[in-house]
Scaffold this motif. Sequence first.
Motif: not given
Length: 235
Positions: A53, A70, A73-74, A78-80, A172, A178-180, A183
């Motif tokens: 990550y 998290l 991702y921000r 991206e918002t997971v 990654t 990074l994309t969800f 994960t």
Amino acid sequence: MADSNRCECCSDRIAIDDTDPGRAPTADPPVPVEDAMATPIPDDVGAAMEGAYDLDAPPATIAEWLDGVLAAYRAAGETVTADDMCAVDDARHEVELDGGAAVPGTDAAAAEYICVLDPLAVPFIDGTAGTVRSESPVSDATIEFRVSPSEISVDPETAVVSLGIDAEDDDTGSASELTFEDTYELLCPYGHAFRDEAAYERWDAERDGIATMSLDAETAVGVAVGIARRLDAAE
């Protein structure tokens, strides 16, 4: 031995109704979420999480890992959220809620998931007790969890849950990329239930390039609820 290294959830995920309210667990598990999220992470798992990550340092606890993920991702825009829990057809881990209640986000009383942590959180989303049945990746044994805000029981009582991450994935890139879906590939295929620590250790010994750790059943439920709550807060 069943192949537990493939993750097909990106191609056959079940659509989750993102208009469904209250996706985060509102009920509390018997093991405090704060205690579960403070679970120490082994050095090899922390190092793998840092690399996968693009974190600033190896996380020392589950909470540090999730907060770092998290944040990554921000940084990638991206918002997971809890709606990204990996529900699929024909998966190893199933939750069935009591009384025919629909699994939140679906119109069915049962749903299947790639990672066992997802269904362990489901009974806490609206406080409905349920049963999670998980097929061990090292045998045809089924581990059964009875989960509710007032009780966690597991058959067999010696069962443990794994958390793992692909320590050798080179796809990654940086945190900005990074994309969800990453994960789903990095983490989801390595969350399983085992009859006991010895079964987990046999599985772990054959996971070349995968860094894993084990959790007792009650701690695993607390971790699952903590993850789902943080995902909801990210919306």
